[in-house]
Design a protein around this motif. Sequence first.
Motif, PDB file in Angstrom:
ATOM      1  N   LYS A 191       0.821  -1.208   0.000  1.00 61.29           N
ATOM      2  CA  LYS A 191       0.000   0.000   0.000  1.00 61.29           C
ATOM      3  C   LYS A 191       0.861   1.266   0.000  1.00 61.29           C
ATOM      4  O   LYS A 191       0.500   2.274  -0.614  1.00 61.29           O
ATOM      5  N   ALA A 192       2.009   1.186   0.674  1.00 61.23           N
ATOM      6  CA  ALA A 192       2.900   2.358   0.703  1.00 61.23           C
ATOM      7  C   ALA A 192       3.470   2.617  -0.697  1.00 61.23           C
ATOM      8  O   ALA A 192       3.554   3.766  -1.154  1.00 61.23           O
ATOM      9  N   ALA A 193       3.853   1.546  -1.391  1.00 61.59           N
ATOM     10  CA  ALA A 193       4.378   1.706  -2.753  1.00 61.59           C
ATOM     11  C   ALA A 193       3.299   2.305  -3.648  1.00 61.59           C
ATOM     12  O   ALA A 193       3.560   3.202  -4.465  1.00 61.59           O
ATOM     13  N   CYS A 194       2.084   1.814  -3.461  1.00 62.44           N
ATOM     14  CA  CYS A 194       0.941   2.313  -4.233  1.00 62.44           C
ATOM     15  C   CYS A 194       0.764   3.819  -3.987  1.00 62.44           C
ATOM     16  O   CYS A 194       0.553   4.594  -4.937  1.00 62.44           O
ATOM     17  N   ALA A 195       0.893   4.229  -2.732  1.00 61.29           N
ATOM     18  CA  ALA A 195       0.747   5.650  -2.404  1.00 61.29           C
ATOM     19  C   ALA A 195       1.859   6.478  -3.062  1.00 61.29           C
ATOM     20  O   ALA A 195       1.626   7.611  -3.499  1.00 61.29           O
ATOM     21  N   SER A 196       3.066   5.912  -3.161  1.00 57.46           N
ATOM     22  CA  SER A 196       4.160   6.637  -3.810  1.00 57.46           C
ATOM     23  C   SER A 196       3.835   6.917  -5.272  1.00 57.46           C
ATOM     24  O   SER A 196       4.016   8.032  -5.761  1.00 57.46           O
TER      25      SER A 196
END
Length: 468
Positions: A191-196
């Motif tokens: 999810k963090a990568a997605c947010a990036s």
Amino acid sequence: PLKVNKILCIGAGYVGGPTCAVIALKCPHITVTIVDLNQARIDAWNSADFALPIYEPGLEDVVRQCRGRNLFFSTDVDKGIREADLIFVSVNTPTKKSGVGAGFAADLNYVELATRQIAAVATSSKIVVEKSTVPCRTAESMRTILEANSKPNCRFDILSNPEFLAEGTAISDLFSPDRVLIGSLQTPEGKAACASLAGVYANWVPENRILTVGLWSSELSKLAANAMLAQRISSVNALSAICEATGANIDEVAHAVGYDSRVGPKFLKASVGFGGSCFQKDILNLVYLSESLHLPEVAAYWRQVVEMNEYQKRRFSKRVVDTLFNTITGKRIAVLGFAFKADTGDTRESAAITLIRDFQSERAFVNIYDPQVSETQIWSDLAEASPTVPAETIKKQVKICGSALEACRDAEAVVIATEWKEFKEIDWKEVYQHMKKPAFVFDGRLLVDAAALTAIGFKVTTIGRPSL
Ligand code: NAD
Ligand code: UDX
């Protein structure tokens, strides 16, 4: 989430080039490098006179604004990998020509090679984004390869971010996309990568148009979107056959049907058949996926969309022959348009190629004119379409012309294969004067005003309308 400063795009083609050029334009704080193994392609992207390798309205302007500022083109893939925090994999995924799944499955060799190169070269953590259109669960294979090869302190997060741009309108599609789709693992890291990545698009795309879903949904949505779009065209083309046989007019039918807000008016234009590098390939890919999942009825359903398209092309060539008194041997036919749609120089799977091959096999002479496609490209497509015909024979039968008027000179029939706007604006009176009589026009794109051409003296045949 990591703030993205350096983006690498592997693959400087129709998708990687425009997509990442627009990212560079909209995100001046991000350095974007686009790499490719094809030196000629990179040289063209870097050319001093902006003779870019692909023709796309508005693209040159974007590249002029960013190239050398925060947009770079290079063949140094390794350097690009080492420096980037986020890497788009935007390489080609053609239909396999041999081996298991030949003719249906996607050839994932280019994706795998690029992935292995990332694994081998990276010395720091990367977000790896699958931009190419791939079968469902390819991200899983990429993740396995990356994890099996990663070094200490080097983690890889995989995202799926399929591209929905259409050629000919790529820049406006990228400037205001209907949606941006990002798929990730539903873990905190995913999810963090997605947010990036969402943070990159948020520089110009409204938040409510950035959709985040699971990895597999994202991968399947791309195949599904193309399959449903192509299915609309095959549906309307199937109806065009009924119109021709009954006296109904496909334009009127499509208009009436599309007025229903549940159906909607777009993408209902009857044609000589859809082309382009995506529709057929992605549907066959879906067919293959369905078969591998033991869902033969599902596979047959989608396969029919491609079969209807083949039928449409065949039906159109046959109508030309039938109308020209059942023979075109020795006759000269002008084909206007060679690209698979207007506003692109791309010819992949263009219906024009199939039509011309059919005309050649009837031993007609063919004059071709397209405002964007290069002569070399036309010769190579025609050779590939008729592998058993010697090049000299093709060259004797086919002439490539510098204008529509030149192509139509002394022809018995004009076939409109691509909906270039300039074909609407031709001086048809002049064309008529220089053609053999009776002069025929076959409008495969519902482009010209049939009544006006008939008034000039042409015998006009339009797709989805009965012969007059
Ligand atoms: P393309 O053939 O124009 O470009 C792909 C490029 O990748 C080529 O120039 C090739 O040399 C390069 N390449 C291959 N392997 C490489 C490697 N290991 N390292 C560096 N470069 C490498 O293809 P495209 O039309 O841009 O399509 C790319 C992907 O995007 C495909 O999966 C396609 O299905 C998908 N897609 C295409 C469109 C479209 O309109 N063309 C739209 C949406 C999605
Ligand atoms: C398609 C999808 O539209 C795009 O979202 C995806 O990312 C890539 O595949 P593209 O192939 O570039 O884009 O062009 P598109 O406008 O979809 O046209 C495909 C073919 O369908 C062309 O040959 C076009 O002429 C034909 N077509 C399109 C029709 O025959 N009738 C229509 O109503 C629309």
